[in-house]
Design a protein around this motif. Structure first.
Motif, PDB file in Angstrom:
ATOM      1  N   GLY A 130       0.815  -1.219   0.000  1.00 39.40           N
ATOM      2  CA  GLY A 130       0.000   0.000   0.000  1.00 39.40           C
ATOM      3  C   GLY A 130       0.841   1.259   0.000  1.00 39.40           C
ATOM      4  O   GLY A 130       0.379   2.320  -0.412  1.00 39.40           O
ATOM      5  N   TYR A 139       0.207  -1.792 -10.188  1.00 44.09           N
ATOM      6  CA  TYR A 139      -1.233  -1.511 -10.289  1.00 44.09           C
ATOM      7  C   TYR A 139      -1.499  -0.503 -11.408  1.00 44.09           C
ATOM      8  O   TYR A 139      -2.382  -0.690 -12.238  1.00 44.09           O
ATOM      9  CB  TYR A 139      -1.771  -0.923  -8.982  1.00 44.09           C
ATOM     10  CG  TYR A 139      -1.730  -1.840  -7.769  1.00 44.09           C
ATOM     11  CD1 TYR A 139      -1.481  -3.202  -7.894  1.00 44.09           C
ATOM     12  CD2 TYR A 139      -1.962  -1.321  -6.500  1.00 44.09           C
ATOM     13  CE1 TYR A 139      -1.455  -4.016  -6.776  1.00 44.09           C
ATOM     14  CE2 TYR A 139      -1.936  -2.140  -5.377  1.00 44.09           C
ATOM     15  CZ  TYR A 139      -1.676  -3.479  -5.521  1.00 44.09           C
ATOM     16  OH  TYR A 139      -1.653  -4.294  -4.412  1.00 44.09           O
ATOM     17  N   TYR A 246      -0.983   4.611  -1.573  1.00 49.22           N
ATOM     18  CA  TYR A 246      -1.442   4.278  -2.925  1.00 49.22           C
ATOM     19  C   TYR A 246      -2.740   3.469  -2.922  1.00 49.22           C
ATOM     20  O   TYR A 246      -3.199   3.028  -3.972  1.00 49.22           O
ATOM     21  CB  TYR A 246      -0.325   3.551  -3.694  1.00 49.22           C
ATOM     22  CG  TYR A 246       0.969   4.334  -3.675  1.00 49.22           C
ATOM     23  CD1 TYR A 246       1.022   5.620  -4.212  1.00 49.22           C
ATOM     24  CD2 TYR A 246       2.124   3.813  -3.098  1.00 49.22           C
ATOM     25  CE1 TYR A 246       2.189   6.364  -4.176  1.00 49.22           C
ATOM     26  CE2 TYR A 246       3.304   4.549  -3.061  1.00 49.22           C
ATOM     27  CZ  TYR A 246       3.327   5.823  -3.591  1.00 49.22           C
ATOM     28  OH  TYR A 246       4.483   6.559  -3.551  1.00 49.22           O
ATOM     29  N   ASP A 247      -3.320   3.279  -1.721  1.00 52.85           N
ATOM     30  CA  ASP A 247      -4.668   2.702  -1.657  1.00 52.85           C
ATOM     31  C   ASP A 247      -5.674   3.792  -1.986  1.00 52.85           C
ATOM     32  O   ASP A 247      -6.695   3.554  -2.625  1.00 52.85           O
ATOM     33  CB  ASP A 247      -4.978   2.174  -0.248  1.00 52.85           C
ATOM     34  CG  ASP A 247      -4.125   0.964   0.108  1.00 52.85           C
ATOM     35  OD1 ASP A 247      -3.723   0.240  -0.822  1.00 52.85           O
ATOM     36  OD2 ASP A 247      -3.861   0.760   1.307  1.00 52.85           O
ATOM     37  N   LEU A 248      -5.366   5.018  -1.504  1.00 51.40           N
ATOM     38  CA  LEU A 248      -6.326   6.108  -1.608  1.00 51.40           C
ATOM     39  C   LEU A 248      -6.447   6.607  -3.044  1.00 51.40           C
ATOM     40  O   LEU A 248      -7.540   6.874  -3.533  1.00 51.40           O
ATOM     41  CB  LEU A 248      -5.908   7.260  -0.683  1.00 51.40           C
ATOM     42  CG  LEU A 248      -5.705   6.851   0.787  1.00 51.40           C
ATOM     43  CD1 LEU A 248      -5.147   7.998   1.600  1.00 51.40           C
ATOM     44  CD2 LEU A 248      -7.016   6.349   1.400  1.00 51.40           C
ATOM     45  N   LYS A 249      -5.283   6.740  -3.692  1.00 47.27           N
ATOM     46  CA  LYS A 249      -5.264   7.217  -5.074  1.00 47.27           C
ATOM     47  C   LYS A 249      -4.149   6.478  -5.796  1.00 47.27           C
ATOM     48  O   LYS A 249      -3.084   6.272  -5.213  1.00 47.27           O
ATOM     49  CB  LYS A 249      -4.948   8.730  -5.092  1.00 47.27           C
ATOM     50  CG  LYS A 249      -6.104   9.587  -5.577  1.00 47.27           C
ATOM     51  CD  LYS A 249      -5.649  10.877  -6.184  1.00 47.27           C
ATOM     52  CE  LYS A 249      -5.324  11.965  -5.194  1.00 47.27           C
ATOM     53  NZ  LYS A 249      -4.947  13.222  -5.847  1.00 47.27           N
ATOM     54  N   PRO A 250      -4.366   6.074  -7.061  1.00 47.79           N
ATOM     55  CA  PRO A 250      -3.271   5.399  -7.763  1.00 47.79           C
ATOM     56  C   PRO A 250      -2.055   6.316  -7.915  1.00 47.79           C
ATOM     57  O   PRO A 250      -2.206   7.547  -7.974  1.00 47.79           O
ATOM     58  CB  PRO A 250      -3.872   5.043  -9.131  1.00 47.79           C
ATOM     59  CG  PRO A 250      -5.123   5.828  -9.253  1.00 47.79           C
ATOM     60  CD  PRO A 250      -5.574   6.172  -7.872  1.00 47.79           C
TER      61      PRO A 250
ATOM     62  N   HIS B 177      -8.185   0.653 -10.507  1.00 58.16           N
ATOM     63  CA  HIS B 177      -7.792   0.965  -9.128  1.00 58.16           C
ATOM     64  C   HIS B 177      -8.800   0.439  -8.116  1.00 58.16           C
ATOM     65  O   HIS B 177      -9.998   0.580  -8.299  1.00 58.16           O
ATOM     66  CB  HIS B 177      -7.639   2.480  -8.961  1.00 58.16           C
ATOM     67  CG  HIS B 177      -7.164   2.867  -7.600  1.00 58.16           C
ATOM     68  ND1 HIS B 177      -5.896   2.584  -7.161  1.00 58.16           N
ATOM     69  CD2 HIS B 177      -7.782   3.482  -6.570  1.00 58.16           C
ATOM     70  CE1 HIS B 177      -5.753   3.019  -5.925  1.00 58.16           C
ATOM     71  NE2 HIS B 177      -6.879   3.573  -5.531  1.00 58.16           N
ATOM     72  N   LEU B 180      -7.577  -4.192  -8.537  1.00 57.00           N
ATOM     73  CA  LEU B 180      -6.307  -4.885  -8.767  1.00 57.00           C
ATOM     74  C   LEU B 180      -5.451  -4.750  -7.515  1.00 57.00           C
ATOM     75  O   LEU B 180      -5.045  -3.652  -7.137  1.00 57.00           O
ATOM     76  CB  LEU B 180      -5.581  -4.275  -9.978  1.00 57.00           C
ATOM     77  CG  LEU B 180      -4.163  -4.781 -10.251  1.00 57.00           C
ATOM     78  CD1 LEU B 180      -4.118  -6.291 -10.373  1.00 57.00           C
ATOM     79  CD2 LEU B 180      -3.577  -4.135 -11.490  1.00 57.00           C
ATOM     80  N   HIS B 181      -5.220  -5.884  -6.849  1.00 54.10           N
ATOM     81  CA  HIS B 181      -4.463  -5.918  -5.591  1.00 54.10           C
ATOM     82  C   HIS B 181      -3.540  -7.112  -5.611  1.00 54.10           C
ATOM     83  O   HIS B 181      -3.940  -8.182  -6.027  1.00 54.10           O
ATOM     84  CB  HIS B 181      -5.422  -6.075  -4.408  1.00 54.10           C
ATOM     85  CG  HIS B 181      -5.752  -4.782  -3.756  1.00 54.10           C
ATOM     86  ND1 HIS B 181      -4.904  -4.171  -2.891  1.00 54.10           N
ATOM     87  CD2 HIS B 181      -6.840  -3.993  -3.850  1.00 54.10           C
ATOM     88  CE1 HIS B 181      -5.457  -3.034  -2.478  1.00 54.10           C
ATOM     89  NE2 HIS B 181      -6.630  -2.903  -3.062  1.00 54.10           N
ATOM     90  N   TYR B 182      -2.296  -6.927  -5.125  1.00 55.52           N
ATOM     91  CA  TYR B 182      -1.416  -8.091  -4.989  1.00 55.52           C
ATOM     92  C   TYR B 182      -1.515  -8.671  -3.578  1.00 55.52           C
ATOM     93  O   TYR B 182      -0.997  -9.736  -3.308  1.00 55.52           O
ATOM     94  CB  TYR B 182       0.043  -7.709  -5.264  1.00 55.52           C
ATOM     95  CG  TYR B 182       0.302  -7.136  -6.645  1.00 55.52           C
ATOM     96  CD1 TYR B 182      -0.560  -7.370  -7.718  1.00 55.52           C
ATOM     97  CD2 TYR B 182       1.441  -6.369  -6.888  1.00 55.52           C
ATOM     98  CE1 TYR B 182      -0.307  -6.849  -8.973  1.00 55.52           C
ATOM     99  CE2 TYR B 182       1.706  -5.851  -8.147  1.00 55.52           C
ATOM    100  CZ  TYR B 182       0.827  -6.086  -9.186  1.00 55.52           C
ATOM    101  OH  TYR B 182       1.089  -5.566 -10.421  1.00 55.52           O
ATOM    102  N   ASP B 183      -2.120  -7.907  -2.652  1.00 50.43           N
ATOM    103  CA  ASP B 183      -2.208  -8.399  -1.268  1.00 50.43           C
ATOM    104  C   ASP B 183      -3.638  -8.770  -0.901  1.00 50.43           C
ATOM    105  O   ASP B 183      -4.512  -8.796  -1.747  1.00 50.43           O
ATOM    106  CB  ASP B 183      -1.650  -7.364  -0.281  1.00 50.43           C
ATOM    107  CG  ASP B 183      -2.452  -6.060  -0.300  1.00 50.43           C
ATOM    108  OD1 ASP B 183      -3.429  -5.952  -1.071  1.00 50.43           O
ATOM    109  OD2 ASP B 183      -2.085  -5.153   0.468  1.00 50.43           O
TER     110      ASP B 183
END
Lengths: 269, 183
Positions: A130, A139, A246-250, B177, B180-183
């Motif tokens: 993250g 991602y 980078y969870d909040l915004k790419p 977004h 797509l997650h690797y975890d």
């Protein structure tokens, strides 16, 4: 399979760029990226100008506070038809640059896949998930698989230091910790050793253990790792998964985070 | 979405996985009612069918850790037109691959012979019915060709739903977004 970020065709860009270059852009300090005009200050690199203008540039070894390194190659763009690392190339008037194209992003995806198979990158068990640039670029560029045969290298962790942990499994050899420790902290705690496939990060102590150096959690080198090698102990989940950078915004929507500092650090080309 | 002329046949299996991806699949909740209008299940833990027949789509959870995994994976590749790596373990070995840095004999010795608290006379199981372990856990794309990868530990139900509905509708699956997650 790709993520939804729009990649423009290289052909359409080149057309747009040529049309704009017909104007006397040389007089002003302006070049084009994917047909868009980018102003720059003399001395700025293509990447610095792009980030200042809000154009995201994928990168791992670049850091706004350090001189460009040019080793990860993720920032490669096509400048007047030639692939070049944009972090090391001084901007010049009238350059025609391709950045967010399918051709270049395909190469970037390959670079990321090669990094993913060379180390042991297991995101579900990584505290950096993250906040990791390698993951975030995966991602943003839509890297769906490692594609190649995995190396599964054997790299023991160094948990000797009371406050810090080194997990070499995730090292991508960007040398940011080496540069930070040498240039800012003046401690020279880290170095690379070996060549080719055997190249690896080492700790500069006779024992090779982090505990036997003067490394401290307040060091610059403790905060620059783009992946999950240098970690502070007992802090792994202070910010929960899902609420991280980078969870909040790419990452490709966060160009501002990587803007160069003003005044620019002195560069030697 | 309009129903296809013929229901798509889907097979699923868990190799060296924890069934977490299958649980996440079931987390599509009531959307499964919509799904069964479009697909029917062949071999899968959901149907308990033991052999895979000709299928349009195969979902593989988990990596390859023993000879039986290789056998099942090859059966799926033979029978399924499209084969999908579902979840982190299928994609890069995942948690089971953490044993790759260790010697297999050492692991078995420690777990079955030298570990504290074992029953007297405990030894490494050697029944001919037990599939032989591979010396390393491998992701499935190193054994057979894989058409699509859906990472995540597990992939979120919404990602699985998006992937399946895209595929069934004939679109290239796009996650984007958050999905797509690797975890």
């Amino acid at each position: 399979m790709k993520t939804s970020n729009s990649e423009v065709s290289a052909q359409a860009n080149a057309r747009g760029a040529r049309a704009k270059a017909a104007r006397p852009a040389e007089a002003n300090n302006v070049f084009t990226i994917d047909g868009r005009e980018i102003p720059f200050e003399p001395g700025q690199t293509v990447m610095q100008a792009a980030l200042t203008a809000g154009v995201f540039v994928p990168h791992l070894c670049y850091h706004p506070e350090f001189r460009p390194h040019g080793s990860c190659k993720l920032c490669t763009m096509k400048v007047n038809g030639r692939p070049t690392t944009s972090c090391t190339l001084p901007a010049a008037p009238g350059m025609e640059v391709e950045n967010n194209t399918t051709e270049i992003n395909d190469k970037r995806r390959l670079l990321i896949q090669m990094l993913l198979v060379e180390g042991n990158h297991f995101c579900p068990s990584c505290e950096k998930s993250g906040n990791c640039k390698l993951q975030a670029l995966g991602y943003a560029l839509g890297v769906m698989s490692p594609h190649f045969t995995l190396f599964y290298p054997v790299r023991p962790v160094d948990a000797s230091h009371p406050e810090m942990l080194l997990d070499f499994n995730r090292c991508i050899l960007c040398e940011l910790c080496i540069r930070a420790s040498a240039e800012v902290d003046k401690k020279n705690v880290f170095a690379l050793s070996g060549r080719g496939l055997k190249k690896h990060l080492i700790v500069n102590a006779e024992s090779g253990r982090l505990a036997d150096t003067d490394f401290a959690p307040t060091d610059k080198a403790a905060e620059v790792c783009p992946v999950g090698v240098i970690l502070r102990k007992r802090r792994g989940f202070a910010v929960p998964i899902g609420k991280r950078t980078y969870d909040l915004k790419p990452i490709n929507e966060q160009a501002d985070r990587f803007k160069p500092l003003t005044p620019l650090p002195k560069e030697e080309f | 979405m309009t129903a296809p002329i013929r229901k798509l046949r889907v097979a699923t299996t868990s190799l060296a996985g924890c069934f977490g991806c299958h649980m996440s699949f079931l987390d599509i909740d009531e959307r499964i009612l919509k799904l069964v209008e479009l697909v029917e299940f062949d071999r899968s833990p959901i149907t308990d069918i033991k052999q895979c027949g000709p299928c349009d789509l195969g979902l593989i959870e988990g990596g390859v850790c023993n000879a039986e995994n290789v056998h099942v994976l090859r059966e799926f590749r033979k029978q399924c037109k499209i084969l999908v790596a579902l979840g982190a373990c299928a994609v890069n070995g995942g948690l089971p691959a953490q044993r790759n840095r260790l010697d297999l004999r050492d692991i078995l010795e420690e777990v079955y012979v030298t570990e504290d608290g074992l029953a007297r006379g405990s030894k490494i199981p050697n029944d001919p019915e037990l599939p032989l372990l591979l010396d390393k856990v491998r992701p499935i794309h190193e054994v057979v060709r894989i058409d699509y990868f859906l990472p995540g530990c597990p992939p979120p139900a919404d990602a699985i739903w998006k992937f399946l509905t895209d595929l069934i509708a004939g679109r290239t699956p796009v996650l984007g977004h958050g999905l797509l997650h690797y975890d």
